[in-house]
Design an enzyme around this catalytic site. Sequence first.
Site, mmCIF file in Angstrom:
data_model
loop_
_atom_site.group_PDB
_atom_site.id
_atom_site.type_symbol
_atom_site.label_atom_id
_atom_site.label_comp_id
_atom_site.label_asym_id
_atom_site.label_seq_id
_atom_site.Cartn_x
_atom_site.Cartn_y
_atom_site.Cartn_z
ATOM 1 N N GLU A 115 53.303 33.526 33.317
ATOM 2 C CA GLU A 115 52.343 34.566 32.927
ATOM 3 C C GLU A 115 51.001 34.289 33.586
ATOM 4 O O GLU A 115 50.791 33.246 34.174
ATOM 5 C CB GLU A 115 52.111 34.524 31.406
ATOM 6 C CG GLU A 115 53.357 34.634 30.603
ATOM 7 C CD GLU A 115 53.155 34.244 29.144
ATOM 8 O OE1 GLU A 115 51.995 34.170 28.678
ATOM 9 O OE2 GLU A 115 54.176 34.014 28.491
ATOM 10 N N LYS A 117 46.957 33.493 33.192
ATOM 11 C CA LYS A 117 46.052 32.894 32.207
ATOM 12 C C LYS A 117 44.786 33.734 32.172
ATOM 13 O O LYS A 117 43.945 33.656 33.061
ATOM 14 C CB LYS A 117 45.739 31.447 32.563
ATOM 15 C CG LYS A 117 44.929 30.774 31.465
ATOM 16 C CD LYS A 117 44.860 29.277 31.651
ATOM 17 C CE LYS A 117 44.211 28.602 30.459
ATOM 18 N NZ LYS A 117 42.881 29.076 30.153
ATOM 19 N N ASP A 119 41.218 35.182 31.203
ATOM 20 C CA ASP A 119 39.978 34.455 30.945
ATOM 21 C C ASP A 119 39.131 35.243 29.951
ATOM 22 O O ASP A 119 38.259 36.009 30.329
ATOM 23 C CB ASP A 119 39.225 34.265 32.271
ATOM 24 C CG ASP A 119 38.204 33.157 32.164
ATOM 25 O OD1 ASP A 119 38.175 32.472 31.125
ATOM 26 O OD2 ASP A 119 37.431 32.973 33.121
ATOM 27 N N TYR A 224 45.480 41.474 25.760
ATOM 28 C CA TYR A 224 46.874 41.235 26.149
ATOM 29 C C TYR A 224 47.502 40.240 25.188
ATOM 30 O O TYR A 224 46.897 39.194 24.909
ATOM 31 C CB TYR A 224 46.970 40.649 27.564
ATOM 32 C CG TYR A 224 46.991 41.697 28.651
ATOM 33 C CD1 TYR A 224 47.825 42.809 28.559
ATOM 34 C CD2 TYR A 224 46.186 41.551 29.778
ATOM 35 C CE1 TYR A 224 47.847 43.767 29.568
ATOM 36 C CE2 TYR A 224 46.199 42.506 30.788
ATOM 37 C CZ TYR A 224 47.034 43.609 30.672
ATOM 38 O OH TYR A 224 47.061 44.549 31.662
ATOM 39 N N LYS A 315 45.847 25.940 36.986
ATOM 40 C CA LYS A 315 44.581 26.632 37.276
ATOM 41 C C LYS A 315 44.405 27.039 38.737
ATOM 42 O O LYS A 315 45.036 26.483 39.625
ATOM 43 C CB LYS A 315 43.420 25.700 36.889
ATOM 44 C CG LYS A 315 43.329 25.476 35.402
ATOM 45 C CD LYS A 315 42.252 26.343 34.819
ATOM 46 C CE LYS A 315 41.787 25.778 33.493
ATOM 47 N NZ LYS A 315 40.499 26.248 33.101
ATOM 48 N N CYS A 409 8.773 46.703 54.826
ATOM 49 C CA CYS A 409 10.200 46.495 55.095
ATOM 50 C C CYS A 409 10.386 45.359 56.107
ATOM 51 O O CYS A 409 9.786 45.386 57.187
ATOM 52 C CB CYS A 409 10.818 47.783 55.640
ATOM 53 S SG CYS A 409 12.503 47.569 56.217
ATOM 54 N N CYS A 412 11.868 47.096 59.503
ATOM 55 C CA CYS A 412 11.163 48.056 60.358
ATOM 56 C C CYS A 412 9.661 48.099 60.120
ATOM 57 O O CYS A 412 8.941 48.784 60.848
ATOM 58 C CB CYS A 412 11.744 49.455 60.175
ATOM 59 S SG CYS A 412 11.305 50.204 58.609
ATOM 60 N N CYS A 427 12.533 50.823 51.206
ATOM 61 C CA CYS A 427 11.825 50.982 52.469
ATOM 62 C C CYS A 427 11.649 52.483 52.701
ATOM 63 O O CYS A 427 12.591 53.254 52.527
ATOM 64 C CB CYS A 427 12.671 50.378 53.585
ATOM 65 S SG CYS A 427 12.243 50.985 55.221
ATOM 66 N N CYS A 433 14.331 53.082 60.352
ATOM 67 C CA CYS A 433 14.697 51.710 59.983
ATOM 68 C C CYS A 433 16.104 51.380 60.494
ATOM 69 O O CYS A 433 17.081 52.033 60.135
ATOM 70 C CB CYS A 433 14.638 51.566 58.465
ATOM 71 S SG CYS A 433 15.098 49.924 57.896
HETATM 72 S S1 IVH Z 1 49.640 30.298 25.387
HETATM 73 C C1 IVH Z 1 50.662 27.109 22.361
HETATM 74 N N1 IVH Z 1 49.353 32.092 27.279
HETATM 75 O O1 IVH Z 1 44.292 29.753 27.351
HETATM 76 C C2 IVH Z 1 50.283 27.949 23.542
HETATM 77 N N2 IVH Z 1 47.389 31.028 26.458
HETATM 78 O O2 IVH Z 1 44.515 26.557 26.050
HETATM 79 C C3 IVH Z 1 49.072 28.723 23.278
HETATM 80 N N3 IVH Z 1 45.309 31.823 27.482
HETATM 81 O O3 IVH Z 1 42.358 29.695 24.873
HETATM 82 C C4 IVH Z 1 48.466 29.429 24.411
HETATM 83 N N4 IVH Z 1 46.241 33.306 28.813
HETATM 84 O O4 IVH Z 1 43.652 31.891 24.737
HETATM 85 C C5 IVH Z 1 48.721 31.213 26.481
HETATM 86 N N5 IVH Z 1 49.265 33.720 28.932
HETATM 87 C C6 IVH Z 1 48.636 32.853 28.128
HETATM 88 C C7 IVH Z 1 47.237 32.693 28.125
HETATM 89 C C8 IVH Z 1 46.641 31.764 27.278
HETATM 90 C C9 IVH Z 1 45.100 32.774 28.397
HETATM 91 C C10 IVH Z 1 44.232 31.035 26.847
HETATM 92 C C11 IVH Z 1 44.353 30.882 25.372
HETATM 93 C C12 IVH Z 1 43.704 29.547 25.081
HETATM 94 C C13 IVH Z 1 43.903 28.816 26.369
HETATM 95 C C14 IVH Z 1 45.014 27.800 26.242
#
Ligand code: IVH
Length: 674
Positions: A115, A117, A119, A224, A315, A409, A412, A427, A433
């Site tokens: 999946e 991650k 932010d 999500y 990451k 500017c 020019c 400007c 210009c």
């Molecule tokens: S699973 C036990 N899946 O990342 C597993 N976390 O340290 C629990 N996060 O702050 C997390 N996308 O909110 C999981 N696809 C994803 C995620 C996700 C973002 C965040 C989560 C937490 C940190 C995990």
Amino acid sequence: MPVAQRIAQLRAEIERHNHAYYVLDAPAVPDAEYDRLFRELQALETQHPELLTPDSPTQRVGGKVLDGFAPVRHAVPMLSIRTETDTESSGAVNFDTRVHNALETQSGDIEYNCELKFDGLAINLRYERGVLVQAATRGDGETGEDVTQNIRTIHCIPLHLNGCSAEVLEVRGEVYMSRRDFNRYNEKQREQGLQTLVNPRNGAAGSIRQLDPALAARRPLSFYAYGLGEVKGWTLPGTHSEILDALRRFGLPVCEERIVARGAAELAGFHRSVAAKRDALPFDIDGVVYKVNSLKLQAELGFVSREPRWAVAHKFPAEEQLTVLRDIEVQVGRTGKLTPVAKLEPIFVGGTTVSNATLHNEDEIRRKDVHIGDTVIVRRAGDVIPEVVGVLAERRPAGAKPFVMPTVCPVCGSHVVREEGEAAARCTGGLFCAAQRKQAILHFAGRRAMDIEGLGDKLVDQLVDENIIHSLPDLYRLDVATLAALERMAAKSAQNIVDALEKSKHATLNRFLFALGIRNVGESTAKDLARHFGNLQAVMQATAEQLLQVSDIGPIVAQSIVDFFGESHNREVVQQLITLGVHWEEHESTGARVLPLSGKTFVLTGTLASMGRDEAKSRLEALGAKVAGSVSKKTDCVVAGEEAGSKLIRAQELNVPIWNEAELIQQLKECEKS
Ligand code: IVH
């Protein structure tokens, strides 16, 4: 139908449209219809307050201001996951190896769900018998905060689940702000001289922890789902990927950027493919997450010190970094806008090395208190240009210098103005210009301006970069030999361009005025000017007071026109264009003449088979009408062609007269005769 039943019906229908709009991104009805349903529900709830429930879609707009957030003890702790920051393959291999070592009995490739991650901010949504009853932040993992009111304002989070009446179903996921919403929000704030958000994550977190839910409702957030918390009365499927499928069926937003993969090589492949499209995603991510797919194996793997052994976050390079701001340069954009640009100690951020970042405008520099020499936070996310989002004031060296906006500017030498209520300094050099020249030429050549076919951005770049064109009039000094000598230019294309230039000389006053690129003078203002003054001389000599007499011209537009023709460079350019053969028919001022459709506003919608919308528009305008883009109470008539949509519905609602194409043709003929 009894009121309670109608209310239930409306709620279900509105939630269905919400889901189509916010989750599926495929609106099922025009906005006007949605608004109508919403207003009907609001009215019924006002008449019958005893039938109002907190899970009604009308309650998404935010309730009363809170004193603070109540603590919520999580039934199942909200854990975090271990992070791998290594390269695409070693991060995946490390994780896969650990899983294999822990599952001694398991032979062959292990199946994982991969999946994104997200932010943002982790949230636990608690549904009881399919109804959202509580939403809480993660807090310290054991105890979070009750943010139910604010979460209700997020439109893509269903207040009811579809086909799930489990006693308890806790859904976990991430609240985030899309890049588009973040950029829009900041742009608006910046225009008004207000505080901007540092990044989408802070935007999401700050909004959720906002005590006034009405304020939270104004921040555009999304969600999500990625997992579960406490579950009672629902039989879990065998795998994590099936859980996500089920959540999606229940109506929850689940990101489709996910795959089931086997073995380390496929994990690394997912990491690589997501990294490649990271910039193009509509939201920030800081990596990918791999999860052992089988719930049975997950249970076998268990946890080490509050982190599951079955999941890892792999990451990507950070999208924010610290670096030193060495200098501030001022760049001149298309409309003459001066943008202060930070010259940075080169820094690797968001996957590339960045040495320039925008500081937006003078006020923003002041608000963020940026000095030359400061250590700054640089953000580069998506395809948006890198920006300086903050300063580490405590690291300011002695001798750091504040920024001063130049008064002339830098390109020019024309003077720089900053109008009242405007965030940007500009400007006044206009066409003179060099920095504004390329864009000015492209605008001049545009289809709705002088319509010079074949003069696209590649050619303009070449012509300006090779110093062939210094100003607009130089366009009409081009010959076939000069053009044909350019790289990738055949003799035939060169001839075509010369022909197109020749053809464009036969213009109209309104096209010519629009083509000049006067600030705040769009196509419709150019038409108003041409109609009102009739000839160029009169427009050029008009005072601000005289310009204000033109319908739809206000003080800002009037001043832009006066400023433009006040610059001698611009008057010179106009003169040269005319000398080179640009011409049009001049009229006496028509300001006083009343055309048959003067003062009438039309809206065109749908397909007009016999003439097309462009032609209908210009014929209506020639008769004095204005053609607007949207229907309002001020609209006098809507012309609806084939497959007309929401504008037609809106016209019906507002009782605006509607013509079909035959009626339009008939009316045009009559007016044109008179
Ligand atoms: S699973 C036990 N899946 O990342 C597993 N976390 O340290 C629990 N996060 O702050 C997390 N996308 O909110 C999981 N696809 C994803 C995620 C996700 C973002 C965040 C989560 C937490 C940190 C995990």
